[in-house]
Design an enzyme around this catalytic site. Structure first.
Site, mmCIF file in Angstrom:
data_model
loop_
_atom_site.group_PDB
_atom_site.id
_atom_site.type_symbol
_atom_site.label_atom_id
_atom_site.label_comp_id
_atom_site.label_asym_id
_atom_site.label_seq_id
_atom_site.Cartn_x
_atom_site.Cartn_y
_atom_site.Cartn_z
ATOM 1 N N ILE A 145 42.680 32.465 39.343
ATOM 2 C CA ILE A 145 42.775 30.819 39.179
ATOM 3 C C ILE A 145 41.549 30.450 38.128
ATOM 4 O O ILE A 145 40.414 30.779 38.530
ATOM 5 C CB ILE A 145 42.824 29.824 40.133
ATOM 6 N N ASP A 149 40.435 31.865 44.288
ATOM 7 C CA ASP A 149 39.912 32.978 43.840
ATOM 8 C C ASP A 149 39.931 33.223 42.312
ATOM 9 O O ASP A 149 40.898 32.831 41.648
ATOM 10 C CB ASP A 149 41.209 34.251 44.106
ATOM 11 N N HIS A 150 38.766 33.251 41.895
ATOM 12 C CA HIS A 150 38.421 33.040 40.583
ATOM 13 C C HIS A 150 39.166 34.113 39.384
ATOM 14 O O HIS A 150 39.052 33.889 38.402
ATOM 15 C CB HIS A 150 36.889 33.027 40.114
ATOM 16 N N ARG A 151 39.435 35.196 40.080
ATOM 17 C CA ARG A 151 40.287 36.362 39.468
ATOM 18 C C ARG A 151 41.475 35.743 39.063
ATOM 19 O O ARG A 151 41.947 36.239 37.817
ATOM 20 C CB ARG A 151 40.380 37.682 40.266
ATOM 21 N N PRO A 207 35.972 36.632 44.667
ATOM 22 C CA PRO A 207 34.949 35.976 44.155
ATOM 23 C C PRO A 207 35.208 34.410 44.214
ATOM 24 O O PRO A 207 36.090 33.736 43.579
ATOM 25 C CB PRO A 207 35.001 36.149 42.399
#
Length: 491
Positions: free
Chosen positions: A467, A463-465, A281
């Site tokens: 960070i 990577d929003h998972r 994501p």
């Protein structure tokens, strides 16, 4: 006596390549370890050294051919080669010595193979695991689906035929070579037929599975872990890793078209970036750094860098700044393991630098960036760029990065969204610096004014998972401040 030279093992998960150049011809005399071919694989263009020496009798490949590991490409005479075939006489003698003990005898001259097979005693049923002792019995052959497999059904073998796992006949009998199956497009993933069958049943593209065995060999556990990770990723909102491609329309209806095959590097880039975009994501954070002062320092110290054998570019300076940022924000130098619900933090700081080459996008890795000075980094970066453009990068030169920098400033642009280089979790994009009027607020000495400043656009994809947005903003702001005030690196 002739010796065959075959394509050796090329590296982890590399099973084939395209011939870029043939460096020798029939009649040439070659020495051991002399390069004879240039191959373009999925990951790099490499020179293939000869393991034999002598005079070349025949060259069996030409530029543009696709070759596989183990394929014969040269025959050499008058040389002692490491790739020569082992003598078969001892095996024959052993078979004949065992004939008195009830072993089936080799058919006499003129005797048909079918007749010999009918007269030969039928093999006894072997227990499970007998294949590990040197061969596969008739009961075990259906598992070998990559030999003549059609429509998921194994090719039937004549009764009584016993084959070795390397397709050679047991005893001393010389079996006819089976028809070579049509080479699949791209490298074949190293996996046993039972593993491939499981992958098909689960709807998994075997080439996308990362093998944990020797030389990247894929096991049943690897396939199961891939499915587990995929399901966990879908539940986490990351999307499915494999997508069904929609058929393209017939473009020739509207005009003339031309189809060209993708190079190995282009195909691998497409697969890798498509996978990264589907499972990560992505979010991109943009900011600008005032590099007026650091540009002056760069020009001032550029001659010293050239004397050291490098070129003091903004990318070399960015390498040193990013190394400092990764030390202060370790989550940007990590990877996520969804299957085990873990985040892997890397203690070493290795940074990939994207390079635009005639063969496509390559990402050489600069190692231990935090331990090197800017002059050393500029020299190493120049060497890596030269190797990338010349197609001389090895597989080790492009593996192990924890973060990537991609600089398009030499071409142009004000910002862009770089794709994270999976399994990394962040990438920094650098665009072209431009002179802009920047307002300087009032102070005791003046009332405030606009000043021309050299501003550098930076784009951080992550990577929003792993960070959070606030952490990404802090990371990028720290990088900007380091460009604006380089002494920050020493704090």
């Amino acid at each position: 006596m002739s010796t065959e030279f075959k394509i050796p093992e090329l590296g982890e998960n590399v099973t084939a390549g395209d011939v870029v150049r043939v460096l020798v011809k029939a009649g040439d005399t070659i020495e051991k370890d002399q390069p004879v071919l240039e191959l373009e694989t999925d990951k790099a263009t490499i020179e293939v050294p000869s393991s034999v020496s002598g005079t070349i009798q025949d060259v069996k490949v030409k530029q543009g051919d696709k070759v596989k590991v183990g394929q014969v490409v040269l025959t050499v005479g008058d040389g002692a080669g490491a790739a020569s075939k082992p003598a078969e006489k001892p095996a024959v003698a052993k078979a004949e010595a065992g004939a008195g003990d009830g072993a089936p005898k080799a058919p006499a001259a003129g005797q048909s193979r079918a007749a010999a097979a009918d007269k030969a005693p039928k093999p006894k049923a072997q227990p499970a695991g007998a294949a590990e002792d040197g061969g596969l019995s008739q009961a075990a052959t259906p598992e070998r689906k990559d030999e003549g497999e059609e429509d998921g059904k194994p090719r039937q073998r004549p009764r009584g035929e016993v084959v070795d796992i390397n397709r050679g006949a047991r005893g001393g009998q010389q079996q006819p070579t089976p028809a070579e199956p049509e080479a699949p497009r791209g490298p074949v993933a190293p996996a046993a037929p039972s593993v491939r069958r499981l992958a098909r049943e689960l709807g998994v593209e075997i080439a996308l599975v990362t093998g944990s065995g020797p030389e990247g060999r894929i096991s049943i556990e690897d396939v199961q872990l891939y499915v587990k990770n995929a399901l966990a990723n879908i539940q986490a909102g990351g999307g499915a890793p494999a997508r069904v491609e929609t058929p393209l329309p017939d473009f020739s209806k509207w005009g003339e078209v031309e189809r060209k095959p993708m190079s190995n590097i282009r195909r691998k880039t497409a697969e890798h970036l498509g996978h990264a975009w589907s499972v990560i994501p992505h979010v991109t954070q943009h900011d600008r750094a005032d590099i007026t002062a650091v540009e002056g320092l760069r020009k001032r110290y550029a001659p010293q860098a050239e004397k050291a054998g490098g070129k003091l570019t903004m990318t070399a300076i960015a390498l040193k700044i990013v190394a400092g940022a990764l030390q202060r924000f370790p989550q940007f130098n990590s990877s996520i393991d969804i299957g085990r619900n873990e985040i892997i933090y890397k203690k070493s700081i290795h940074v990939g630098v994207a390079a635009d080459t005639p063969r496509g996008l390559l990402v050489p890795v600069i190692r231990d960036v935090d331990r090197k000075g800017i002059f050393d980094l500029s020299k190493e970066l120049a060497q890596a760029s030269e190797k990338a453009r010349g197609g001389k990068l090895g597989l080790d030169d492009m593996q192990g990065a924890g973060f990537t920098i991609t600089n398009l400033g030499g071409i142009g642009g004000t910002s862009f969204t770089p794709i994270v280089n999976w399994p990394e979790v962040a990438i920094l994009g650098v665009s072209r610096g431009t002179w802009e009027p920047v307002w300087r607020p009032a102070s005791v000495e003046d009332e405030g004014t606009f000043e021309p400043r050299l501003m550098l656009p930076l784009s951080l994809s992550y990577d929003h998972r792993v960070i959070d947005g606030a952490d990404a903003a802090r990371f990028l702001r720290w990088v900007c401040e380091a460009f604006e005030q380089p002494f920050v690196l020493s704090l």
